[in-house]
Design an enzyme around this catalytic site. Sequence first.
Site, PDB file in Angstrom:
ATOM      1  N   ASP A  47       0.863  -1.160   0.000  1.00 54.63           N
ATOM      2  CA  ASP A  47       0.000   0.000   0.000  1.00 54.63           C
ATOM      3  C   ASP A  47       0.914   1.229   0.000  1.00 54.63           C
ATOM      4  OD1 ASP A  47      -2.261   1.723   0.536  1.00 54.63           O
ATOM      5  OD2 ASP A  47      -1.501   1.794   2.604  1.00 54.63           O
ATOM      6  N   ASP A 105      -0.089   5.064   0.851  1.00 55.36           N
ATOM      7  CA  ASP A 105      -0.272   6.069   1.898  1.00 55.36           C
ATOM      8  C   ASP A 105      -0.498   5.422   3.266  1.00 55.36           C
ATOM      9  OD1 ASP A 105      -0.041   7.720  -0.261  1.00 55.36           O
ATOM     10  OD2 ASP A 105      -2.215   7.955  -0.512  1.00 55.36           O
TER      11      ASP A 105
HETATM   12 MG   LIG Z   1      -2.997   3.238   3.432  1.00 57.56          MG
END
Ligand SMILES: [Mg+2]
Length: 424
Positions: free
Chosen positions: A8, A10
Amino acid sequence: MKRAVFLDRDGTITNDDNYFSSYDQIRFVDGLAESIRILNGNFLVILITNQPVVARGLCSEDDVKAMNDRIIEELDKQGARIDGAYFCPHHPEQHDDVPEHAKKYRVECSCRKPGIAMIEQAAKDFGVDVGNSFFIGDSTRDVQAAKNAGCTSILVMTGLAGKDGKYDAVPDYKCTDLREAASLVNDFANLKAVILAGGKGERLRPLTIETPKPMLKIAGKPILEHQIEALKRSGVNKIVLCTSYLSVKIKDYFGDGSRFGVKIEYPEEPEGLGSGGAVKNSGEFLKDASYFIIINGDSMIDEKFDLRPLIRCHIRKNVFATLFVRESDHPMDSDVLRMDENGKITEFIGRGQVAEKLANTGMTVCSQELLQYIPDGNCNIEKDVLFKLIGKKDLYGFMMPKEWFKKGVDTPERLESVRMYFGD
Ligand SMILES: [Mg+2]
Ligand SMILES: [Zn+2]
């Protein structure tokens, strides 16, 4: 097929899980380049990120792409490689005030995590073995996406730290940050299996006069081949094969393992070491493995067999050793153990008991430290080493699912019954 770590963006490689519309807003987590470099050794590293920031009209798809390119470029300068980046620009709901050009992103899509279209696309583009890959993220959405795709999930305590409360999915592992997650994944990659295939198989004579016991065929192939296939399915592709009796027959068949999609090494083994001595003799091959799996080479298993739950249990508990155990149908002739309600092994009872049936199966995950406890010379890895450490070290048992087939083939009767089971 390659293995990947899907990341992932952010909150996982950055400190915050906010809407970022430009590169300057991003603050990377500590040790990001170092963590990625660790992963680069054994895995493809692929960013998989939802960017509803596009659907909100805060930036364009090109802006997101430029931001990802910049991240990749900056990491590249530090010798850290990100192999690919995929993002979903959509969002199923939208505020009324979004600009006209962004309205087309208001769709139910299959790419937005926990959807798996991005993972599937990456798997296709790079030839990824998703089942033996990892997903590292900071939200339950990531964990759910990992589950949906069938990869191992790691939740990091940065960003949302799993507190988004969107999905109930439980991660396979929790780590404080990406650095710890990278090290965990790396341990997996360096995991080795030691198969004890040196026994003389005396109880199976005359069948074992010219064929080593692990090479006896069941369902069309040697017992050892069934084991090696199970290891490969479980993501363990580095194997140390301890051979002694008729070792040439084993080496000729398996070679370096490439025909079976694994890497096999053979320690030079003097005769008469026993199973403990054989493990100790493999020490040189195990020095990079934080932990390793020991398997008795005469155990026949079926295609349901999967070592991942055992490995997971061992890593989560971070203990000295975790033994695969099960209720034995022949406790009189098994290594019966006693376990407390937490799964900790409290006592080795031994054979000749009927009231208790919980038995060792001869498959154990152990930490590197075990090697220090093996005495020189001939010894048995179970009776002379592992069982003697009960009470002194943390040994846990992990219940093998009942429906899996696993049987030691060490007497003519057992060989016969196993062959019948497999329709031979
Ligand atoms: Mg995230
Ligand atoms: Zn999408």
